[in-house]
Design a protein around this motif. Structure first.
Motif: not given
Length: 461
Positions: A328, A377-381, A383, A388, A390, A394, A422, A426
């Motif tokens: 995560t 990690v992009d926090y928006t990835d 769920d 996540r 990934g 990614d 990103t 966001d």
């Protein structure tokens, strides 16, 4: 910090064109012109779509042999679309034939290689080829012309002289498929070091998508047949040495593979993430051959693009925890010399980035080299359940990301970690959802300092 590209050296390859004893001179003196064979990245071969009956004068061996019995002095002959050049890599390239006095379309030249009616001899005449998913091949016309020469002997280098090199080199350099040869400072041709040696290699590699770069050294027979010792050095270090047997009737190849991605680490190995001897600020290489009583060398500089890779079995460079399972918020970072560090969390990454040498010898050996790439990690990835899927490839570029300093909410391994996004929008959306945060909590990678590191990892100092 942007990802940087550094040139490996131009791919060279092709098919040999050998002109027979009766091709140009009534005296019957043999005149030979040859090209080293390609290595799978860039091919020059007989064109299957050639309209004529090539079997009358072409012997399709390795190398190709072209016998021009009908060409006499002060004459010429043209073979339309006789050859085909193909780019088998994903990256676009620019293709030309290395210029020599006896090549091209001027009055001194005796051989010319043309595409769409124009000579491709000389870098200024390079033709773009797309990668394998696009328009990646083109037909080449060969023209032999003794109009301004008594015979071929007058036009070609003296085969008996020390510099009597009659090798036609097809050269590929990294380029834009829309045309042009690119920035001159970003291009360099493979240096052919002797009559019996040519080297083919990809123009660039991207760590993560290209797990190896491959260099192929081709040794031709010349006046000697037997064993040849071929070596590949990267950054002045010997990578591999091979012995090949060169037959009397053709060349021999030695292929060298250098990994761009490390294998899973053994327990107790604290050298984390070395991809061979590759560097991101330019990787010099050289290939050499000892053959009979002669030696030859070719050299170049590798273009390497850095990128995130699938997580291995490494431990976190800061705390020693497993990095693969904490998906995560795990992270990666590379140094200029190619060492890759893995982290269980974004907080450990930024703590390391503030002072890498603080962690030297604990869980990793830290190189005394600048930091190159960093990915998070992009926090928006995540769920709705905070998970996540990934694997690491990614991750987003930390140098271009926006981080929110949220010290009060648990996230990822080790409890507290800055959240990465990103886009700035966001990040703003996240802070606006928390009454205790404001936009002053949004920073970029270069803003991390010892104070922030200590808040996320209290044992930092």
């Amino acid at each position: 910090m942007k990802r940087r590209l550094f040139l490996f050296g131009s791919a060279t390859g092709g098919a040999g064109l050998l002109f027979g004893t009766s091709a140009f001179s009534a005296s019957g003196v043999g005149h030979t012109v040859s090209i080293g064979t390609g290595d799978g990245h860039f091919h020059v071969e007989l064109n299957d779509d050639y309209a004529g009956d090539a079997s009358e004068y072409v012997v399709d061996t390795n190398p190709i042999r072209l016998i021009l019995d009908d060409l006499h002095k002060h004459g010429w002959i043209r073979f339309d679309d006789l050859l085909r050049v193909t780019n088998t890599e994903t990256q676009p390239i620019n293709v030309h034939v290395k210029d020599q006095d006896w090549l091209g379309d001027d009055t001194d030249a005796v051989l010319d290689y043309r595409y769409d009616g124009s000579s491709i001899v000389g870098k200024e005449n390079s033709v773009p080829l797309e990668g394998v998913s696009g328009d990646n091949s083109m037909p080449i016309t060969v023209r032999a012309d003794t109009t301004d020469h008594d015979d071929l002997q007058q036009a070609l280098p003296d085969a008996e002289a020390d510099d009597g090199d009659r090798t036609v080199m097809f050269v590929a350099s990294p380029g834009d498929a829309n045309g042009g040869t690119g920035d001159e400072s970003d291009e360099e041709e493979v240096t052919k070091g002797g009559e019996n040696l040519s080297v083919s290699a990809p123009g660039q590699v991207t760590v993560g998508s290209d797990n190896h770069f491959t260099a192929t050294a081709t040794v031709s027979d010349g006046d000697y047949s037997g064993e040849a010792t071929v070596t590949l050095n990267v950054e002045d270090e010997l990578v591999d040495e091979q012995t090949v047997t060169v037959p009397e009737d053709g060349p021999a190849e030695a292929t060298f593979d250098v990994p761009t991605v490390y294998n899973d680490l053994e327990e107790g190995n604290i050298v984390t993430g070395r991809h061979g001897p590759l560097r991101f600020d330019g990787t010099d290489w050289s290939a050499g051959v000892e053959y009979g009583e002669s030696t030859a060398e070719a050299s170049g500089t590798l273009e390497v693009e850095d990128a995130p890779i699938t997580f291995g079995n490494a431990k976190c460079a800061v705390c020693g925890m497993d990095t693969k399972m904490w998906d995560t918020a795990h992270a990666q970072l590379t140094h200029v010399n190619g060492d890759r560090m893995e982290f269980c969390s974004t907080g450990c990454l930024v703590t390391y980035a503030v002072d890498p040498m603080k962690y030297d010898g604990n869980h990793v050996d830290v190189p005394d080299e600048p930091i190159e790439g960093a990915w998070v990690v992009d926090y928006t990835d995540l769920d709705s359940s905070g998970e996540r899927a990934g694997d690491g490839t990614d991750l987003i570029n930390a140098h271009e990301a926006y981080f929110v300093l949220d010290y009060d909410t648990s996230y990822g391994a080790m409890g507290g970690n800055p959240r990465a996004f990103t886009t700035n929008d966001d990040a703003v959306g996240y802070v606006n959802s928390d009454d205790d945060l404001g936009e002053e909590a949004i920073i970029t990678f270069d803003n991390f300092d010892a104070g922030i590191a200590e808040k996320y990892r209290p044992r930092f100092n």
